[in-house]
Design a protein around this motif. Structure first.
Motif, mmCIF file in Angstrom:
data_model
loop_
_atom_site.group_PDB
_atom_site.id
_atom_site.type_symbol
_atom_site.label_atom_id
_atom_site.label_comp_id
_atom_site.label_asym_id
_atom_site.label_seq_id
_atom_site.Cartn_x
_atom_site.Cartn_y
_atom_site.Cartn_z
ATOM 1 N N CYS A 1 0.872 -1.186 -0.009
ATOM 2 C CA CYS A 1 -0.262 0.086 -0.069
ATOM 3 C C CYS A 1 0.811 1.155 -0.052
ATOM 4 C CB CYS A 1 -0.778 0.133 1.212
ATOM 5 S SG CYS A 1 -0.003 0.131 2.866
ATOM 6 N N ASP A 2 0.205 2.378 0.048
ATOM 7 C CA ASP A 2 1.137 3.543 -0.035
ATOM 8 C C ASP A 2 1.988 3.920 1.208
ATOM 9 O OD1 ASP A 2 -0.116 4.151 -2.410
ATOM 10 O OD2 ASP A 2 -1.786 5.529 -1.304
ATOM 11 N N CYS A 3 1.473 3.297 2.471
ATOM 12 C CA CYS A 3 2.539 3.547 3.635
ATOM 13 C C CYS A 3 3.529 2.442 3.748
ATOM 14 C CB CYS A 3 1.404 3.688 4.864
ATOM 15 S SG CYS A 3 0.316 2.317 4.937
ATOM 16 N N CYS A 4 3.162 1.324 3.412
ATOM 17 C CA CYS A 4 4.101 0.299 3.922
ATOM 18 C C CYS A 4 3.918 -0.991 2.636
ATOM 19 C CB CYS A 4 3.819 -0.273 5.142
ATOM 20 S SG CYS A 4 2.331 -0.830 5.415
ATOM 21 N N ASN A 5 5.026 -1.561 2.725
ATOM 22 C CA ASN A 5 5.034 -2.847 1.845
ATOM 23 C C ASN A 5 5.859 -3.896 2.983
ATOM 24 O OD1 ASN A 5 4.378 -1.706 -0.461
ATOM 25 N ND2 ASN A 5 6.645 -1.123 -0.901
ATOM 26 N N THR A 6 4.875 -4.931 3.346
ATOM 27 C CA THR A 6 5.263 -5.954 4.145
ATOM 28 C C THR A 6 4.900 -7.286 3.610
ATOM 29 O OG1 THR A 6 5.475 -6.590 6.526
ATOM 30 C CG2 THR A 6 3.258 -5.458 5.494
ATOM 31 N N ILE A 7 5.040 -8.460 4.365
ATOM 32 C CA ILE A 7 4.800 -9.676 4.294
ATOM 33 C C ILE A 7 3.868 -9.937 5.395
ATOM 34 C CG2 ILE A 7 5.432 -12.040 3.599
ATOM 35 C CD1 ILE A 7 7.645 -10.888 2.019
ATOM 36 N N LEU A 8 2.645 -10.791 5.306
ATOM 37 C CA LEU A 8 1.961 -11.198 6.462
ATOM 38 C C LEU A 8 2.061 -12.789 6.508
ATOM 39 C CD1 LEU A 8 -0.087 -10.825 8.405
ATOM 40 C CD2 LEU A 8 -1.912 -11.227 6.686
ATOM 41 N N LYS A 9 2.558 -13.095 7.492
ATOM 42 C CA LYS A 9 3.051 -14.554 7.747
ATOM 43 C C LYS A 9 1.857 -15.328 8.513
ATOM 44 C CE LYS A 9 7.872 -14.051 7.529
ATOM 45 N NZ LYS A 9 9.191 -14.260 8.071
ATOM 46 N N THR A 10 1.341 -16.232 8.076
ATOM 47 C CA THR A 10 0.263 -16.873 8.909
ATOM 48 C C THR A 10 0.366 -18.518 8.594
ATOM 49 O OG1 THR A 10 -2.013 -17.189 8.893
ATOM 50 C CG2 THR A 10 -1.532 -16.885 6.863
ATOM 51 N N PRO A 11 0.162 -19.197 9.676
ATOM 52 C CA PRO A 11 0.339 -20.740 9.686
ATOM 53 C C PRO A 11 -0.898 -21.302 8.690
ATOM 54 C CG PRO A 11 -0.088 -20.121 11.712
ATOM 55 C CD PRO A 11 -0.011 -19.019 11.077
#
Length: 101
Positions: free
Chosen positions: A30-40
Motif C-alpha cells: 500500500c502507499d504507507c508500507c510494503n510488508t509480508i504477512l505470515k500465517t500458519p
C-alpha cells in the motif's frame, strides 16, 4: 500437547493421511508500507508426499502424524480442527496454538 478433534480423526483414519503445518506468505503493498504477512496453514497430505522432513518437528496423536515447520512458534496446546465445510469441496483444516514469527 497435541490434540486432534474427533471429526478430523474420523476423516483421516484409514486414509494414511498426515497434517503439515507450513507458513503462507501474503504480500501487502500500500502507499504507507510494503510488508509480508505470515500465517500458519494446515494441509492434509499422504506421508509420502511430505518433502524435506528435516525442516519439520514431528508430533503424533493416536497414530496421526503432524509435521510442524521449525520456523513456527508453539504458544500453547496444539489443536487440529476442521473448518466449516463448504458443499462439494474437500474439508479444510486449521490448527490452534501455533503462530508465525
Amino acid at each position: 500437547m497435541l490434540k486432534i478433534s474427533s471429526k478430523v480423526l474420523n476423516y483421516v483414519q484409514g486414509k494414511d493421511l498426515c497434517f503439515v503445518v507450513d507458513i503462507e506468505k501474503i504480500p501487502i503493498n500500500c502507499d504507507c508500507c510494503n510488508t509480508i504477512l505470515k500465517t500458519p496453514i494446515t494441509k492434509s497430505l499422504l506421508e509420502t508426499e511430505v518433502q524435506d522432513k528435516e525442516l519439520y518437528d514431528t508430533y503424533e496423536y493416536k497414530g496421526i502424524k503432524v509435521f510442524v515447520l521449525k520456523d513456527l512458534k508453539i504458544v500453547g496446546d496444539m489443536n487440529v480442527y476442521q473448518k466449516a465445510k463448504i458443499p462439494f469441496t474437500e474439508p479444510r483444516f486449521g490448527i490452534k496454538g501455533i503462530i508465525a514469527q
